[in-house]
Design an enzyme around this catalytic site. Structure first.
Site, PDB file in Angstrom:
ATOM      1  N   ASP A  35      -2.829   0.506  13.192  1.00  0.00           N
ATOM      2  CA  ASP A  35      -2.831   1.373  11.995  1.00  0.00           C
ATOM      3  C   ASP A  35      -2.277   2.752  12.318  1.00  0.00           C
ATOM      4  O   ASP A  35      -2.972   3.596  12.869  1.00  0.00           O
ATOM      5  CB  ASP A  35      -4.273   1.505  11.468  1.00  0.00           C
ATOM      6  N   ASP A 180      -6.335  -6.034   3.532  1.00  0.00           N
ATOM      7  CA  ASP A 180      -6.594  -5.059   4.595  1.00  0.00           C
ATOM      8  C   ASP A 180      -7.610  -4.010   4.167  1.00  0.00           C
ATOM      9  O   ASP A 180      -7.325  -3.164   3.328  1.00  0.00           O
ATOM     10  CB  ASP A 180      -5.263  -4.373   4.976  1.00  0.00           C
TER      11      ASP A 180
HETATM   12  C1  DX5 Z   1      -7.195   1.524   6.705  1.00  0.00           C
HETATM   13  C2  DX5 Z   1      -6.487   0.529   7.625  1.00  0.00           C
HETATM   14  C3  DX5 Z   1      -7.259  -0.743   7.820  1.00  0.00           C
HETATM   15  C4  DX5 Z   1      -8.650  -0.517   8.447  1.00  0.00           C
HETATM   16  C5  DX5 Z   1      -9.367  -1.831   8.565  1.00  0.00           C
HETATM   17  O1  DX5 Z   1      -6.308   2.532   6.324  1.00  0.00           O
HETATM   18  O2  DX5 Z   1      -5.219   0.180   7.111  1.00  0.00           O
HETATM   19  O3  DX5 Z   1      -6.492  -1.632   8.644  1.00  0.00           O
HETATM   20  O4  DX5 Z   1      -8.493   0.061   9.716  1.00  0.00           O
HETATM   21  O5  DX5 Z   1     -10.584  -1.583   9.213  1.00  0.00           O
HETATM   22  P1  DX5 Z   1     -11.979  -2.066   8.562  1.00  0.00           P
HETATM   23  O6  DX5 Z   1     -12.008  -3.554   8.743  1.00  0.00           O
HETATM   24  O7  DX5 Z   1     -13.016  -1.359   9.389  1.00  0.00           O
HETATM   25  O8  DX5 Z   1     -11.953  -1.677   7.113  1.00  0.00           O
HETATM   26 ZN    ZN Z   2      -4.226  -1.430   8.177  1.00  0.00          ZN
END
Ligand code: DX5
Ligand code: ZN
Length: 220
Positions: A35, A180
């Site tokens: 990310d 996501d």
């Molecule tokens: C948020 C990111 C996601 C996030 C997912 O901006 O794009 O990929 O890190 O993590 P969790 O599963 O903790 O929501």
């Molecule tokens: Zn992400």
């Protein structure tokens, strides 16, 4: 069978990261989700850490990289990651100013031998990306506001996944749908039923006692 893309954004202590990456590989993830945030498209800045993590992963694992750019100046960031030979690079449609620019980026990523994804934030309608779908490999539907891990899934986004699945099926478009944000053992069921075939999960995996058990739970 859905695929799991483990986000390495949050919950990992930097000095223990290599061990975590190894354990995630052993636990059968399908992708490492990287990310990348620039502090402009979203308030958070993660580029340096994500580049470090992606480089380490590339050195110790063959699991493909699923790079999620939450940035403006998309081409500059693509150039930062292309040397790590990511399996897919996804950019946000909200980060580009025109259709022409979007197609330019799509071609640029393909010329650099990576597959292409386009992401839409919760408030962006799915129609915004219809015209690009035949030219890309994945559409990433954010189920939280981009910017941080550990958030709760936004229920209204489930319908977007359902509508997107209907659209690609009705138009015979071969493309992955990635959900996501906020994906755990409960919400995974909802996004799978809606039509997502790649699930990004960070906190739910990293915080769990048994990565393998959690990942197989997310997959079934
Ligand atoms: C948020 C990111 C996601 C996030 C997912 O901006 O794009 O990929 O890190 O993590 P969790 O599963 O903790 O929501
Ligand atoms: Zn992400």
């Amino acid at each position: 069978m859905v695929e799991i893309s483990a986000s390495v954004l949050s919950g990992i202590e930097r000095d223990k990261a290599t061990k975590v990456f190894y354990n995630l590989e052993v636990a059968n993830i399908d992708y490492f989700h990287i990310d990348v945030m620039d502090g402009k498209f979203v308030p958070n800045i993660t580029h340096e850490l994500m580049k470090e993590y992606a480089t380490t992963i590339k050195q110790i694992s063959n699991i493909p990289l699923d790079v999620h750019l939450m940035t403006y100046y998309v081409k500059d960031y693509v150039e930062q990651y292309i040397d790590l030979e990511p399996n897919i690079i996804t950019f946000h449609i909200e980060a580009v100013k025109s259709k022409e620019e979007a197609f330019e980026i799509i071609n640029f990523i393909k010329q650099n031998h990576s597959r292409v994804g386009i992401a839409i934030s919760p408030s962006t309608s799915i129609e915004k990306v219809y015209e690009f779908l035949p030219y890309i490999h994945m559409v990433l539907i954010m189920t939280v506001e981009p910017g941080y891990g550990g958030q709760k899934l936004i229920p209204e986004t489930i319908h977007k996944i359902k509508m997107m699945k209907q659209y690609i099926d009705n138009n015979n478009i071969e493309i992955d749908i990635e959900a996501d944000g906020g994906i755990n053992l409960d919400t995974a069921k909802l996004v799978k039923e809606a039509g997502a075939n790649i699930l990004v999960s960070g906190t739910a995996i990293i915080k769990s006692e048994d990565y393998k058990k959690t990942i197989s739970g997310l997959k079934t």
